[in-house]
Design an enzyme around this catalytic site. Sequence first.
Site, PDB file in Angstrom:
ATOM      1  N   THR A  78     -47.272  36.934  -7.423  1.00 14.05           N
ATOM      2  CA  THR A  78     -47.704  37.783  -8.534  1.00 14.05           C
ATOM      3  C   THR A  78     -47.980  39.208  -8.084  1.00 14.05           C
ATOM      4  O   THR A  78     -48.326  39.457  -6.928  1.00 14.05           O
ATOM      5  CB  THR A  78     -48.993  37.201  -9.155  1.00 14.05           C
ATOM      6  N   ASP A  79     -47.852  40.135  -9.030  1.00  8.82           N
ATOM      7  CA  ASP A  79     -48.199  41.534  -8.747  1.00  8.82           C
ATOM      8  C   ASP A  79     -49.699  41.730  -8.554  1.00  8.82           C
ATOM      9  O   ASP A  79     -50.144  42.732  -8.000  1.00  8.82           O
ATOM     10  CB  ASP A  79     -47.694  42.461  -9.861  1.00  8.82           C
ATOM     11  N   GLU A  80     -50.502  40.750  -8.968  1.00  7.61           N
ATOM     12  CA  GLU A  80     -51.950  40.908  -8.915  1.00  7.61           C
ATOM     13  C   GLU A  80     -52.500  40.939  -7.497  1.00  7.61           C
ATOM     14  O   GLU A  80     -53.652  41.323  -7.281  1.00  7.61           O
ATOM     15  CB  GLU A  80     -52.632  39.812  -9.741  1.00  7.61           C
ATOM     16  N   TYR A  82     -58.343  34.517  -8.142  1.00  9.17           N
ATOM     17  CA  TYR A  82     -56.956  34.075  -8.315  1.00  9.17           C
ATOM     18  C   TYR A  82     -56.021  34.908  -7.453  1.00  9.17           C
ATOM     19  O   TYR A  82     -55.212  34.378  -6.677  1.00  9.17           O
ATOM     20  CB  TYR A  82     -56.538  34.183  -9.782  1.00  9.17           C
ATOM     21  N   LYS A  93     -53.652  33.781  -4.171  1.00 14.67           N
ATOM     22  CA  LYS A  93     -52.195  33.962  -4.100  1.00 14.67           C
ATOM     23  C   LYS A  93     -51.817  34.818  -2.897  1.00 14.67           C
ATOM     24  O   LYS A  93     -50.813  34.554  -2.223  1.00 14.67           O
ATOM     25  CB  LYS A  93     -51.672  34.588  -5.385  1.00 14.67           C
TER      26      LYS A  93
END
Length: 311
Positions: A116-118, A140, A144
């Site tokens: 993810t970009d997060e 989260y 990741k």
Amino acid sequence: MRRILITGGAGFIGSHFARSLPDAEITVLDKLTYAGDRANLEGVPHTFVHGDLCDAGLLKEVVPGHDLVVNFAAESHVDRSIEGAAVFVRTNVLGTQTLLDACLEAAVPKVVQVSTDEVYGSIDAGSWTEDAPLRPRSPYAASKAGGDLLALAYAVTHGLDVSITRCGNNYGPCQYPEKMIPLFVSRLLDGRKVPLYGDGRNVRDWIHVSDHCAAIRLVAEKGRPGEVYHVAGTAELTNLELTGRLLAECGAGWEMVEHVEDRKGHDRRYSLDDAKLRALGYRPRVGFASGLAETVRWYADHPGRRARHEE
């Protein structure tokens, strides 16, 4: 015929990926937590294995013999990670490590870790390239990032052919209605108000799930070991702008919007530079307007799949 193992394949993106592989022999491994649903795989020829990514003994039985392993299995909802981080660390970090070990032992030719970009945190202007520092701001995102770093370490230390994809916000049919688009559509179609965090000016880049799956297939075919590939969206919108589009698609007015207290540590903006992926030949095909309209129609036609988590 290639044999492909899809972990988390009963979830939203994983099931779409399975559906995009008509000429493969597919195995799906899924724990069937709240967001996993075997109905997502209806009509897709596959072998289903009900199990936990952290179960090393099970992976030792399931992984061998596959030509490609794609890891979608993850806890992925930021709000839930704020409420309790332990399950996110277990699945997204320890589960990834357990899978990487199984792939290494089985000499799997190719592994793709879907991320993810997060993991990058928040960016006020411009776009992240793949060498940007990881600065996750939620449990989260941190979990990741941990899984990604393990994957990169296995590529260097063990020579495992693993590539990582990092994508923006996905939308499309079959998404569990806790993320913004399916939640808002579900509520609006049922005549209920929608909750908009803070001032609504947080910016996200949206991509149709089918474009994301096409990007993953490309990385599985052409991605280099130990490399990260960004999958940028096709529509950068504030949450206010997206809310306006969803209201219009559902025939509702702004009176259906409730402003609620902002999420803790809410990232202001995400943006990815996907030049590296485009150099491999990637081009998104689904325009946001048509993709959003199709998604709203799907939820209108499937009332039983709306807002189940609120029941």
